[in-house]
Scaffold this motif. Structure first.
Motif, PDB file in Angstrom:
ATOM      1  N   VAL A 272      13.886  27.303 -36.895  1.00  0.00           N
ATOM      2  CA  VAL A 272      13.734  27.333 -35.438  1.00  0.00           C
ATOM      3  C   VAL A 272      13.332  28.723 -34.971  1.00  0.00           C
ATOM      4  CG1 VAL A 272      14.951  27.061 -33.242  1.00  0.00           C
ATOM      5  CG2 VAL A 272      15.365  25.446 -35.103  1.00  0.00           C
ATOM      6  N   PHE A 273      13.818  29.743 -35.671  1.00  0.00           N
ATOM      7  CA  PHE A 273      13.519  31.124 -35.288  1.00  0.00           C
ATOM      8  C   PHE A 273      12.023  31.417 -35.318  1.00  0.00           C
ATOM      9  CE2 PHE A 273      12.942  35.630 -36.439  1.00  0.00           C
ATOM     10  CZ  PHE A 273      13.554  36.227 -35.356  1.00  0.00           C
ATOM     11  N   ALA A 418       9.831  33.307 -46.560  1.00  0.00           N
ATOM     12  CA  ALA A 418       9.859  34.774 -46.565  1.00  0.00           C
ATOM     13  C   ALA A 418       9.763  35.344 -45.158  1.00  0.00           C
ATOM     14  CB  ALA A 418       8.704  35.318 -47.417  1.00  0.00           C
ATOM     15  N   TYR A 419       9.313  34.523 -44.218  1.00  0.00           N
ATOM     16  CA  TYR A 419       9.031  34.990 -42.867  1.00  0.00           C
ATOM     17  C   TYR A 419      10.267  34.840 -41.985  1.00  0.00           C
ATOM     18  CZ  TYR A 419       5.865  35.839 -38.901  1.00  0.00           C
ATOM     19  OH  TYR A 419       5.214  36.366 -37.820  1.00  0.00           O
ATOM     20  N   GLY A 420      10.580  35.848 -41.213  1.00  0.00           N
ATOM     21  CA  GLY A 420      11.655  35.765 -40.242  1.00  0.00           C
ATOM     22  C   GLY A 420      12.836  36.664 -40.517  1.00  0.00           C
ATOM     23  N   MET A 427      14.946  42.306 -34.182  1.00  0.00           N
ATOM     24  CA  MET A 427      15.334  41.887 -32.832  1.00  0.00           C
ATOM     25  C   MET A 427      16.781  42.256 -32.539  1.00  0.00           C
ATOM     26  SD  MET A 427      13.514  38.184 -32.191  1.00  0.00           S
ATOM     27  CE  MET A 427      11.762  38.086 -31.770  1.00  0.00           C
ATOM     28  N   THR A 428      17.631  42.151 -33.544  1.00  0.00           N
ATOM     29  CA  THR A 428      19.030  42.551 -33.372  1.00  0.00           C
ATOM     30  C   THR A 428      19.126  44.050 -33.112  1.00  0.00           C
ATOM     31  OG1 THR A 428      19.717  40.769 -34.870  1.00  0.00           O
ATOM     32  CG2 THR A 428      21.323  42.500 -34.420  1.00  0.00           C
ATOM     33  N   ILE A 429      18.342  44.834 -33.847  1.00  0.00           N
ATOM     34  CA  ILE A 429      18.327  46.285 -33.650  1.00  0.00           C
ATOM     35  C   ILE A 429      17.833  46.632 -32.250  1.00  0.00           C
ATOM     36  CG2 ILE A 429      17.214  48.429 -34.405  1.00  0.00           C
ATOM     37  CD1 ILE A 429      17.267  47.317 -37.249  1.00  0.00           C
ATOM     38  N   PHE A 464      19.827  35.741 -37.170  1.00  0.00           N
ATOM     39  CA  PHE A 464      19.782  36.677 -38.283  1.00  0.00           C
ATOM     40  C   PHE A 464      20.553  36.124 -39.481  1.00  0.00           C
ATOM     41  CE2 PHE A 464      21.747  40.620 -40.240  1.00  0.00           C
ATOM     42  CZ  PHE A 464      20.651  40.888 -41.037  1.00  0.00           C
ATOM     43  N   GLY A 465      21.737  35.562 -39.220  1.00  0.00           N
ATOM     44  CA  GLY A 465      22.536  34.994 -40.306  1.00  0.00           C
ATOM     45  C   GLY A 465      21.825  33.848 -41.004  1.00  0.00           C
ATOM     46  N   ALA A 466      21.170  32.977 -40.221  1.00  0.00           N
ATOM     47  CA  ALA A 466      20.445  31.859 -40.813  1.00  0.00           C
ATOM     48  C   ALA A 466      19.265  32.347 -41.643  1.00  0.00           C
ATOM     49  CB  ALA A 466      19.973  30.905 -39.718  1.00  0.00           C
ATOM     50  N   ASN A 467      18.604  33.414 -41.183  1.00  0.00           N
ATOM     51  CA  ASN A 467      17.462  33.935 -41.930  1.00  0.00           C
ATOM     52  C   ASN A 467      17.889  34.629 -43.221  1.00  0.00           C
ATOM     53  OD1 ASN A 467      14.608  33.728 -40.617  1.00  0.00           O
ATOM     54  ND2 ASN A 467      15.988  34.050 -38.896  1.00  0.00           N
TER      55      ASN A 467
END
Length: 682
Positions: A272-273, A418-420, A427-429, A464-467
């Motif tokens: 989804v990200f 590999a993407y995301g 984005m978190t940063i 981020f965790g899912a990625n």
């Protein structure tokens, strides 16, 4: 502006181009010199000009933004929804799952892109410039009175920048691959040729970078309008067949999805990200167009088109009972429109890739100017736009890496794994850095900044965790790329600090209480040193190296030019410095001058042009009689001097040897240069 001819035609052409670029950046140089103004006034003037944009100008800039800022996020419909039902999640394309994912997509676009980036993060701009390094520069962690957290904020921002380099390689690979794979929907004849066609397109894309995008860029906006209108029409076509899909706007559908799928639902968040991966690129490109045109393009066309298309794909999945899950985007089109859609998709992905590559060039220039990477050879490809540059070394490295990814991962589905990872961390940063912007720049209270940051992190961290679950399946690549780039950037920055400290220590060894430069000028007044016609320009750092180079010259030649400029190029934490504020000149006596040339981190230094501005201070410099003196340090790695680990010192020495020389980086005419060597142990 002076029309004095220079010694060489090549230098004159370079100066004329630089002057044109200066004019394009703000008001004319003559007006700036006559009416200098402060950075605060410049920022206020920029905001006032943006507010007063005419409707026509706003539309033109919004159109241009479509072709540069939204290529990445605009091509996500090619693969984003498809990947939710592929890979290790094994999610069945049932009606409930489709509705749940569509709800997640809707709220991801609303919360992440529309709310976080469009309405909030775009406010955190450095005189109009966006992006990770601009955000770091806005916090100014280099200032002397910076807080204790400034060092790790700088490290965090640099690592976030390093993470983006992985996406610069992955975006062209996955975008072009997913577009060309549309041929397989119509027939299997093209299946053996998908990878060769993809590689051929990528090679052509990188091969034309040296020509610049000034001319081609004019067509990007109109093509992307066709693309987004096509997305919307296809979406409407699908929704008409299954109107009930619109119920997925209800956030309870997303809650039901997680209740039904639990861990699998969390895993699917990584796919989804993919619908929001272009948000960071949009923020980085903001400086080219301004905040309002970016927002106009997003809310006026891009967001509606994306939502309609995703919901149209979902409607097609429900209508076909999941039979079109392999390629929901292309199955949304009627049979007669398939091949034209593949062509349009390929063109759109090339434009998206072009925007990403241009962003990589721009980010690299910022990193070089801020001292995070060694100087590189770059070329300005447009006399109108600062953002249009070409970095040959980076271009060919990106091409090799992108082609390697296509050959290694084979399909866009594999590339999606590999993407995301890197972008979700970046984005978190951005959210973390934005918190310190709120506290330190905007002076917001903790009671306001804290809840806003927590709300954004509640969205960022699950993504981020899912990625992170992708790391074993290909997500290791952007992580590895980030670690390599972070190591290179950290080594270059730390090595430069050690080099400056070592040179400064050599200067202070004689007497720390005296000013060596003033002592030198005083001795020059008493001596009978022969002064010859012309100007000597010593290029030196702001902290060290001036006096030893000058003394070394006198010891070797026993003469000195009638005029001496000790010139330092300084990069500020603002994107651009107006021409009126370019020079600071201090008369030290005996025709010796300290000259500070200031550039923004989005500008390319040009020393000959800067020297010509000295005439406004009453210093006439004839470039035909000027000689540039440049110190060239040879780095000697050793474990006897306190510094970095030996392997990092050797890496710094290697980077220093292969970096472009100051004479080329500062556009100094090579025929007017004398180099003075210096061996330095670190």
């Amino acid at each position: 502006m002076s029309d004095k001819k220079t010694a060489r035609d090549a230098d004159r052409n370079a100066e004329e181009k630089e002057e044109a670029l200066e004019r394009a950046s703000s008001r004319s140089e003559q007006e700036q010199i006559a009416q200098p103004y402060s950075h605060e006034e410049q920022a206020e003037s920029s905001e006032a000009e943006e507010r007063s944009l005419s409707t026509k100008r706003l539309f033109v800039l919004g159109l241009a933004a479509l072709g540069v800022s939204y290529g990445d996020i605009g091509t996500s419909p090619l693969y984003a929804l498809r990947e939710c039902f592929r890979g290790s999640s094994n999610l069945l394309p049932s009606d409930a799952n489709v509705m749940g994912i569509l709800s997640l997509i809707f709220w991801a676009l609303i919360l992440v892109v529309s709310t976080k980036y469009m309405l909030f993060v775009t406010r955190a701009n450095n005189n109009g410039e966006g992006g990770m390094l601009a955000l770091v520069a806005l916090l100014n962690p280099w200032r002397k009175n910076a807080g204790r957290h400034s060092k790790w904020l700088l490290q965090l921002g640099v690592f976030g920048t390093a993470l983006l380099y992985g996406s610069f390689m992955l975006t062209p690979a996955i975008s072009v691959s997913s577009a060309v794979e549309g041929l397989n929907v119509a027939t299997t004849i093209f299946e053996p040729y998908v990878i060769p066609i993809t590689i051929a397109i990528l090679v052509m894309l990188f091969a034309i970078q040296s020509r610049g995008t000034e001319t081609v860029g004019r067509f990007f906006g109109p093509v992307m309008i066709v693309w987004f209108v096509t997305l919307a029409l296809l979406g409407v076509y699908g929704i008409v067949q299954e109107p009930s899909v619109l119920k997925a706007i209800n956030p309870l559908r997303a809650v039901e999805f997680f209740t039904l799928n639990r861990w699998t639902g969390f895993v699917v968040l990584g796919a989804v990200f993919l619908v929001v991966t272009g948000g960071e690129a949009m923020y980085a490109d903001m400086g080219h167009f301004g905040r309002r045109p970016i927002q106009l393009a997003w809310f006026g066309l891009v967001l509606p088109a994306l939502l309609l298309n995703y919901y149209g794909q979902g409607a097609m999945l429900i209508h076909s009972q999941g039979q079109s899950a392999a390629q929901p985007f292309y199955n949304l089109a009627p049979d007669w429109a398939l091949y034209p859609l593949v062509v349009l998709s390929t063109v759109a992905t090339v434009i998206a890739s072009q925007a990403v590559i241009s962003g990589a060039f721009s980010l690299t220039r910022q990193a070089v100017q801020l001292g995070q990477l060694p100087p590189m050879r770059l070329f300005q490809t447009s006399s109108e736009e600062y953002g249009q540059i070409y970095v040959p070394t980076l271009n060919w490295l990106l091409m090799l890496a992108t082609i390697g990814l296509v050959l290694g991962f084979r399909t866009s589905t594999n590339l999606a794994w590999a993407y995301g990872v890197g972008i979700s961390f970046a984005m978190t940063i951005t959210t973390i850095l934005a918190f310190f912007i709120m506290r330190e720049r905007w002076k917001w209270s903790m009671w306001v900044a804290g809840p806003i940051t927590v709300a954004f992190l509640m969205v960022d961290l699950p993504f981020f965790g899912a990625n992170l679950l992708k790391v074993p399946h290909g997500g290791w690549f952007p992580v590895l790329t980030a670690v390599v780039m972070f190591t290179l950037m950290g080594t270059w920055r730390r090595g430069g600090e050690l080099l400056r400290k070592r040179l400064a220590h050599d200067e202070r060894e004689q007497d720390e209480e005296q000013d060596p430069l003033k002592d030198f000028v005083a001795e020059l007044a008493k001596s009978d040193t022969i002064r010859v016609k012309g100007t000597a320009i010593f290029l030196t750092s702001s902290d060290a190296g001036t006096l030893p180079m000058l003394q070394h010259h006198l010891q070797l030649n026993h003469v000195l030019h009638e005029r001496v400029l000790l010139l330092t190029v300084r990069t500020e934490d603002s994107p651009r410095i107006p021409a009126a504020e370019r020079l600071e000149i201090e008369n030290l006596g005996q025709e010796v001058y300290r000259v500070i040339v200031r550039y923004g981190f989005m500008q390319t230094p040009n020393v000959p042009v800067a020297v010509r501005f000295a005439e406004h201070f009453g210093i006439e410099v004839d470039m035909e009689q000027a000689t540039f003196y440049v110190g060239r340090a040879t780095i000697i790695p050793t474990d006897e001097v306190e510094g970095m680990m030996l392997w990092r010192e050797k890496l710094f020495a290697f980077m220093s040897r292969n970096a472009i020389q100051p004479t080329s980086y500062y556009k100094v005419p090579p025929q007017r240069v004398i180099e003075l060597g210096l061996r330095v142990e670190i």
